[in-house]
Enzyme design. Structure first.
Site, PDB file in Angstrom:
ATOM      1  N   ASP A   1       0.864  -1.188   0.000  1.00  0.00           N
ATOM      2  CA  ASP A   1       0.000   0.000   0.000  1.00  0.00           C
ATOM      3  C   ASP A   1       0.899   1.236   0.000  1.00  0.00           C
ATOM      4  OD1 ASP A   1      -3.164   0.775   1.235  1.00  0.00           O
ATOM      5  OD2 ASP A   1      -1.591   2.299   1.096  1.00  0.00           O
TER       6      ASP A   1
ATOM      7  N   ASP B   1      -3.874   2.454  -5.124  1.00  0.00           N
ATOM      8  CA  ASP B   1      -2.519   2.413  -4.546  1.00  0.00           C
ATOM      9  C   ASP B   1      -2.238   1.143  -3.767  1.00  0.00           C
ATOM     10  OD1 ASP B   1      -3.877   2.827  -2.156  1.00  0.00           O
ATOM     11  OD2 ASP B   1      -2.308   4.122  -1.364  1.00  0.00           O
ATOM     12  N   GLU B   2      -3.002   0.076  -4.031  1.00  0.00           N
ATOM     13  CA  GLU B   2      -2.738  -1.131  -3.250  1.00  0.00           C
ATOM     14  C   GLU B   2      -2.950  -2.416  -4.051  1.00  0.00           C
ATOM     15  OE1 GLU B   2      -5.871  -2.375  -0.436  1.00  0.00           O
ATOM     16  OE2 GLU B   2      -6.585  -0.325  -0.632  1.00  0.00           O
TER      17      GLU B   2
HETATM   18  P1  TTP Z   1      -5.218   5.241   1.197  1.00  0.00           P
HETATM   19  O1  TTP Z   1      -4.218   4.185   0.868  1.00  0.00           O
HETATM   20  O2  TTP Z   1      -6.336   4.878   2.142  1.00  0.00           O
HETATM   21  O3  TTP Z   1      -4.496   6.507   1.843  1.00  0.00           O
HETATM   22  P2  TTP Z   1      -3.099   7.162   1.488  1.00  0.00           P
HETATM   23  O4  TTP Z   1      -2.346   6.357   0.484  1.00  0.00           O
HETATM   24  O5  TTP Z   1      -3.325   8.587   1.134  1.00  0.00           O
HETATM   25  O6  TTP Z   1      -2.363   7.146   2.890  1.00  0.00           O
HETATM   26  P3  TTP Z   1      -1.720   5.903   3.658  1.00  0.00           P
HETATM   27  O7  TTP Z   1      -0.270   6.241   3.787  1.00  0.00           O
HETATM   28  O8  TTP Z   1      -2.414   5.864   4.975  1.00  0.00           O
HETATM   29  O9  TTP Z   1      -1.960   4.682   2.831  1.00  0.00           O
HETATM   30  O10 TTP Z   1      -5.894   5.790  -0.124  1.00  0.00           O
HETATM   31  C1  TTP Z   1      -5.180   5.921  -1.346  1.00  0.00           C
HETATM   32  C2  TTP Z   1      -5.612   7.167  -2.072  1.00  0.00           C
HETATM   33  O11 TTP Z   1      -7.013   7.166  -2.279  1.00  0.00           O
HETATM   34  C3  TTP Z   1      -5.324   8.455  -1.300  1.00  0.00           C
HETATM   35  O12 TTP Z   1      -4.016   8.947  -1.528  1.00  0.00           O
HETATM   36  C4  TTP Z   1      -6.374   9.388  -1.814  1.00  0.00           C
HETATM   37  C5  TTP Z   1      -7.545   8.488  -2.167  1.00  0.00           C
HETATM   38  N1  TTP Z   1      -8.580   8.584  -1.123  1.00  0.00           N
HETATM   39  C6  TTP Z   1      -9.616   9.505  -1.301  1.00  0.00           C
HETATM   40  O13 TTP Z   1      -9.704  10.195  -2.326  1.00  0.00           O
HETATM   41  N2  TTP Z   1     -10.563   9.626  -0.307  1.00  0.00           N
HETATM   42  C7  TTP Z   1     -10.516   8.895   0.853  1.00  0.00           C
HETATM   43  O14 TTP Z   1     -11.380   9.048   1.739  1.00  0.00           O
HETATM   44  C8  TTP Z   1      -9.432   7.946   1.021  1.00  0.00           C
HETATM   45  C9  TTP Z   1      -9.329   7.119   2.276  1.00  0.00           C
HETATM   46  C10 TTP Z   1      -8.504   7.835   0.007  1.00  0.00           C
HETATM   47 MG    MG Z   2      -2.113   4.271   0.700  1.00  0.00          MG
END
Ligand code: TTP
Ligand code: MG
Length: 359
Positions: free
Chosen positions: A24, A121-122
């Site tokens: 992720d 992103d995962e």
């Molecule tokens: P995530 O992997 O949940 O968050 P992240 O990558 O920003 O942070 P982390 O380091 O905790 O993994 O989500 C991936 C992308 O999805 C994030 O960069 C932006 C988008 N997203 C939204 O647009 N709205 C949301 O509510 C969430 C949770 C994510």
């Molecule tokens: Mg992320």
């Protein structure tokens, strides 16, 4: 020819043991912006709606780790973020950039084994190596992603998808967490129960009323009682989750998106019909472009309207045949019209298409 089990077969057997990585990316949208503009590093960066000096509408998509120090996080109204840190760098969402980085990262992962992408992103990655080698591979992947894309990844390594996913979130950013089968119970027990895939906000509330807050609480709660509250199947499923049991496969096939859609919150609540229809048409064009890229044509149009008081409605129409752009616009217009009769101003509109035929 023969039916002896040779040393080599046993080795193969050992190698056939699956190890699952969950990768992720960290603060993904913000990380992509930092990758193209390194000056943003060390600054608080917030991606999402325009804060309009504290009067903006809409929400935060993500914030980098610097901005998170101010308590800014995904899903929070942009005005709250602005109040917490007006000096942060606020940027709009640039999906074209994020999709490209995402695609590149997925392609890196595919060199290592079977990949199931589960979000922008995962992804899960299946390896057939021993634990030590898997750890080395994970570190190598982290380095390669950073070298090529200038974004960082956190990785969880476990014997199944359920535990790997929780592990990747355990230490962030740039984390690497390995949970071997003998460590699963110890690892899961102290964590809040909503870390489990199967527990959404509603179930979480319900479990709380039963006194279940940690995964350990769930492990110890009698199954028969749980069944009375959650139904037989769901209770059984959650109970297995609590012990880290999951035998779902890493599947390369992409989950076919069931619908393609967009929505937008207006800067000001409005009754300007012309403007709304124009916006709607633009959104349909965007959606059709995406659908075309996936070789799909849709039969159903769905529109969503949220009024100024947040009352939200959806309306849809299915036709017998797949729709072209002109027909889709006409149907969207027809679905939209009755909403203008209401006294209330409109805050948000959304449109999506579904019931696809793959061409
Ligand atoms: P995530 O992997 O949940 O968050 P992240 O990558 O920003 O942070 P982390 O380091 O905790 O993994 O989500 C991936 C992308 O999805 C994030 O960069 C932006 C988008 N997203 C939204 O647009 N709205 C949301 O509510 C969430 C949770 C994510
Ligand atoms: Mg992320």
């Amino acid at each position: 020819m023969g039916y002896f089990i040779t040393a080599k077969d046993m080795e193969e057997d050992d190698k056939s043991k699956k190890i699952i990585l969950h990768i992720d990316l960290d603060a993904f949208f913000a990380a992509c912006e930092e990758a193209v503009n390194p000056k943003l590093r060390n600054k608080a960066v917030v991606i999402g709606a325009n804060p309009m000096k504290g009067k903006g509408r809409g929400v935060v998509s993500t914030a980098n780790y610097e901005a998170r120090k101010y308590g800014i996080k995904s899903g929070m109204p942009i005005t709250w973020a602005y109040r917490r840190n007006p000096n942060a760098v606020y940027l709009p969402v640039n999906f074209t950039l994020y999709n490209k980085v995402s695609e590149n990262v997925m392609n890196i992962l595919r060199k290592y084994g079977k990949v199931e992408q589960t979000g922008i992103d995962e992804a899960f990655l299946e390896l057939h190596e021993d634990w030590e080698k898997s750890e080395k591979t994970a570190k190598k992947i982290q380095r390669e992603i950073f070298r090529k894309e200038k974004v960082t990844a956190s990785i969880g390594i476990a014997g199944n998808k359920l535990v790997a996913k929780i592990a990747s979130d355990f230490r962030k950013p740039k984390g690497l967490t390995i949970v071997k089968p003998s460590e699963v119970i110890m690892f899961l027990s102290p964590l809040p129960v909503n870390m489990l895939q199967g527990v959404g906000p509603k179930t979480n509330e319900k479990l709380k009323t039963l006194g279940i807050e940690t995964i350990k609480d769930l492990q110890e709660y009698p199954l028969e009682k749980l069944k009375m509250h959650l139904g037989e199947n769901y209770a059984g499923y959650l109970k297995e989750n609590a012990f880290g049991k999951d035998d779902s496969e890493v599947s390369e096939e992409k989950e076919e998106a069931k619908s393609i859609g967009l929505q937008e919150t207006f800067q000001k609540d409005t009754k300007d019909e012309k403007m709304i229809i124009k916006k709607l048409n633009k959104m349909i064009e965007e959606i059709f472009k995406t659908a075309k890229g996936q070789n799909k044509k849709a039969k159903t149009i769905v529109i969503k309207v949220r009024y100024e008081d947040f009352a939200t409605f959806t309306k849809q129409k299915k036709s017998k045949f797949t729709l072209d752009l002109k027909q889709a616009k006409a149907i969207a217009w027809e679905l939209m019209l009755p909403f203008f009769k209401d006294k209330r101003k409109i805050r948000l509109i959304g449109i999506s298409i579904k019931d696809f035929k793959v061409l």
